[in-house]
Design a protein around this motif. Structure first.
Motif, PDB file in Angstrom:
ATOM      1  N   LEU A  53       0.754  -2.162  -2.222  1.00 49.29           N
ATOM      2  CA  LEU A  53      -0.214  -3.266  -2.274  1.00 49.29           C
ATOM      3  C   LEU A  53       0.070  -4.257  -1.149  1.00 49.29           C
ATOM      4  O   LEU A  53      -0.853  -4.920  -0.653  1.00 49.29           O
ATOM      5  CB  LEU A  53      -0.121  -3.995  -3.619  1.00 49.29           C
ATOM      6  CG  LEU A  53      -0.714  -3.311  -4.846  1.00 49.29           C
ATOM      7  CD1 LEU A  53      -0.423  -4.141  -6.088  1.00 49.29           C
ATOM      8  CD2 LEU A  53      -2.213  -3.106  -4.689  1.00 49.29           C
ATOM      9  N   LEU A  54       1.328  -4.337  -0.742  1.00 45.91           N
ATOM     10  CA  LEU A  54       1.701  -5.244   0.345  1.00 45.91           C
ATOM     11  C   LEU A  54       1.020  -4.871   1.658  1.00 45.91           C
ATOM     12  O   LEU A  54       0.898  -5.709   2.553  1.00 45.91           O
ATOM     13  CB  LEU A  54       3.219  -5.235   0.531  1.00 45.91           C
ATOM     14  CG  LEU A  54       4.027  -5.862  -0.622  1.00 45.91           C
ATOM     15  CD1 LEU A  54       5.489  -5.464  -0.526  1.00 45.91           C
ATOM     16  CD2 LEU A  54       3.873  -7.372  -0.625  1.00 45.91           C
ATOM     17  N   ASP A  55       0.581  -3.624   1.769  1.00 44.79           N
ATOM     18  CA  ASP A  55      -0.102  -3.171   2.981  1.00 44.79           C
ATOM     19  C   ASP A  55      -1.621  -3.246   2.873  1.00 44.79           C
ATOM     20  O   ASP A  55      -2.323  -2.988   3.846  1.00 44.79           O
ATOM     21  CB  ASP A  55       0.288  -1.712   3.289  1.00 44.79           C
ATOM     22  CG  ASP A  55       1.783  -1.538   3.493  1.00 44.79           C
ATOM     23  OD1 ASP A  55       2.410  -2.475   4.029  1.00 44.79           O
ATOM     24  OD2 ASP A  55       2.318  -0.480   3.113  1.00 44.79           O
ATOM     25  N   GLU A  56      -2.113  -3.558   1.672  1.00 45.58           N
ATOM     26  CA  GLU A  56      -3.563  -3.566   1.460  1.00 45.58           C
ATOM     27  C   GLU A  56      -4.209  -4.765   2.157  1.00 45.58           C
ATOM     28  O   GLU A  56      -3.656  -5.874   2.138  1.00 45.58           O
ATOM     29  CB  GLU A  56      -3.880  -3.627  -0.034  1.00 45.58           C
ATOM     30  CG  GLU A  56      -3.550  -2.360  -0.803  1.00 45.58           C
ATOM     31  CD  GLU A  56      -4.473  -1.225  -0.442  1.00 45.58           C
ATOM     32  OE1 GLU A  56      -5.706  -1.380  -0.588  1.00 45.58           O
ATOM     33  OE2 GLU A  56      -3.964  -0.176   0.023  1.00 45.58           O
ATOM     34  N   PRO A  57      -5.402  -4.548   2.768  1.00 46.45           N
ATOM     35  CA  PRO A  57      -6.107  -5.670   3.402  1.00 46.45           C
ATOM     36  C   PRO A  57      -6.388  -6.788   2.404  1.00 46.45           C
ATOM     37  O   PRO A  57      -6.842  -6.544   1.293  1.00 46.45           O
ATOM     38  CB  PRO A  57      -7.422  -5.029   3.882  1.00 46.45           C
ATOM     39  CG  PRO A  57      -7.130  -3.562   3.977  1.00 46.45           C
ATOM     40  CD  PRO A  57      -6.129  -3.275   2.903  1.00 46.45           C
ATOM     41  N   GLY A  58      -6.066  -7.975   2.777  1.00 50.92           N
ATOM     42  CA  GLY A  58      -6.353  -9.130   1.944  1.00 50.92           C
ATOM     43  C   GLY A  58      -5.276  -9.484   0.937  1.00 50.92           C
ATOM     44  O   GLY A  58      -5.302 -10.582   0.369  1.00 50.92           O
TER      45      GLY A  58
END
Length: 566
Positions: A53-58
């Motif tokens: 999730l740390l890499d997810e946009p936003g």
């Protein structure tokens, strides 16, 4: 004197707005208690562990919004310092984030510390997203007290065996009055006592009191037990928060000692934790409860074979979700004993849950006729046995799809280890409750359930009868496997090894050593090793399980499927 509120909370990974609200509510309680310091756990803003999730946009934009909301809320309580965990962006080479501790006070960020030791063993993989912080101690003055700040793994290397850096020694050099450690320490049997030993020894070695604040709740296969504690040099643990529940309470720290908020002595802490069966029951129930609600399920369904695994799974499901939210399905075939249905009926009556009957004999016969007509050979042996399991798995998934129940798989660690299960059959499901319990532990927990209930909640006949898949006439597990008391000792050494508690490892190793003194024992151990290796492809496709032991299948044991094994 320093009043400190311990905020042991149950965070939902990724729900930054919800986690922020929890933290603000706890901070307001701390302010009402007259606290100068409120302490949350590691990565409390995002929940531990956010993974990719740390890499997810936003996602990091939402982190920034959460930080801003906490900062604004801190203006309401200018006398209160907030200590919490969050991922913070960094500059320079390496990963672009720190696993950070943040301190807010009166609408300002007054301190920041980056975790130095990033674990990559067992269920952890923090190097995937974070860069380690610099080798420095961070100390903050709050009132007349110098408070040292630390994050979880930073306190676990005081013996210097796992990392070259020892943040605890560096912190001791800074000579704080008190250390505050924020943590996300997953729970397994014996872990509470391990924490007490590690931090108690370090506290005494350096003469430093320490407050250890942990999170609580289930996240995928991991469960956090809370059990936050305070430790004093030479005295050991002097305060412990409740286990497996949220706990917010205020302590007084005065003259190097922890006291109740009113200045009275704290009640003594029992050094003995829960005995294993009670621990397993509490941990699995919390793991299921949080997994279900966070995945959008209110109810669960279990295939009831009349055997001990499905019986215990149903008990644990009722513990977690309530009898009104659990259903069972019995699916007798032509090979099923009368007891498979009768025992299911008795168990479900005892638990107060609904039992459906869905016979499968005609379905099996139809498949067998179709197979023989198509391939010009009768269906027999293992394919016929597996067919029954797969038909049952299909029926259970039909129910799950139609009614929206979470299907719970019933396999135990012994069976999963050696592949004594049918892929796309009894491995179907969304979560396994017994997948980290050896079969001998399943029996022990079933007996514990009845002892606590004061009656046969699980029918004694279910506990007493020889384990059987009932997929062939007269079939018993011992037709394919060694007796479970033998198999489980071998499995403990092969799967967990040095991660076992010392006494358990010594007993298992002594058992295996005696076994391999004879040629047939050597052959048996070699056979079990081969079964473990050959079954990796099944485990890779099976549902997640609730972790309760030191090394569980899943993220805690990452083995290749295609590999050469000696």
């Amino acid at each position: 004197m320093l009043n400190i509120t311990v905020a042991q909370l149950n965070y939902f990974v990724g729900d930054i707005e919800g986690n922020t609200r929890k933290m603000i509510d706890a901070a307001r309680r701390a302010a009402l208690d007259g606290a100068e310091l409120v302490v949350f756990s590691e990565l409390s803003l995002t929940g531990y562990y956010p993974g990719d999730l740390l890499d997810e946009p936003g996602f990091l934009n939402r982190v920034e919004a959460g930080l801003a909301a906490l900062l604004e809320a801190s203006r309401e309580m200018p006398a209160l310092h907030w200590v919490f965990g969050a991922p913070l962006q960094r500059e320079g080479p390496g990963k672009k984030l720190h696993n950070a501790l943040v301190v807010l006070a009166g609408g300002r960020q007054v301190a920041q510390y980056a975790k130095q030791l990033l674990p990559t063993y067992d269920v952890f993989d923090e190097h995937r997203h974070f860069s380690p912080g610099p080798d420095v101690a961070r100390v903050l003055r709050i009132g007349t007290n110098q408070v040292g700040l630390m994050i979880c793994e930073d306190g676990w290397n005081d013996e210097g065996q796992d990392y070259l850096v020892n943040p605890f020694a560096r912190m001791a050099d800074a000579a704080p009055d008190l250390i505050v450690s924020i943590n996300a320490s997953p729970s397994n049997v014996g872990k509470r006592e391990q924490r007490h030993a590690v931090f108690g020894q370090a506290s005494t070695r350096y003469g430093l009191p320490l407050l250890y604040v942990n999170q609580v709740g289930g996240q995928d296969q991991i469960v956090f037990d809370g059990a936050s504690f305070a430790v004093e040099p030479g005295r050991g643990v002097t305060f412990e928060a409740e286990r497996f529940v949220e706990h917010v309470s205020t302590l007084r720290f005065e003259n190097g000692a922890f006291l109740a908020r009113d200045g009275s002595a704290l009640p003594p802490v029992n050094p003995k934790g829960l005995e294993p069966s009670a621990f397993y029951r509490a941990q699995i129930a919390l793991g299921l409860r949080d997994y279900a609600r966070r995945c959008g399920f209110r109810q669960a369904v279990v295939g009831s074979s009349g055997g001990i695994d499905s019986a215990l799974t149903l008990v644990l499901a009722v513990d977690a979700l309530g009898a009104e939210n659990v259903e069972a399905i019995t699916m007798p075939s032509s090979f099923s004993s009368a007891g498979s249905v009768d025992h299911s009926v008795q168990l479900c009556d005892n638990l107060g849950i609904r039992l459906h009957r869905h016979a499968i004999a005609e379905l099996v016969e139809g498949y067998a006729r179709g197979f023989e007509a198509t391939f010009a050979t009768p269906l027999r042996g293992l394919p016929l046995e597996n067919l029954q399991a797969r038909i049952r798995g299909t029926i259970l998934m039909e129910h799950s799809n139609h009614f929206g129940h979470l299907l719970l798989t019933t396999g135990n660690k012994s069976e999963i280890s050696v592949g004594y299960c049918t892929l796309y059959g009894d491995t179907n499901g969304g979560l396994g409750l017994l997948g980290d319990l050896y079969k001998t532990e399943v029996f022990a927990l079933a007996r514990h359930v009845n002892e606590v209930a004061g009656r046969e909640l699980i029918p004694q006949a279910v506990i007493d009868k020889p384990p059987s898949a009932e997929l062939a006439p007269g079939q018993q597990d011992t037709d394919s496997l060694p007796p479970y008391p033998v198999l489980d000792e071998i499995l403990k050494i092969e799967i967990e090894g040095n991660r076992l508690p010392a006494a358990e490892r010594a007993a298992a190793q002594a058992f295996v050593d005696r076994l391999v003194e004879q040629p047939e024992g050597q052959a048996l151990v070699k056979r079990v090793r081969a079964m473990i290796a050959r079954s990796e492809y099944k485990r890779r496709q099976s549902p997640p399980i609730v972790r309760v032991r030191s090394r569980a299948f899943g993220s805690g044991r990452q083995m290749p499927i295609a590999a050469f094994h000696v």
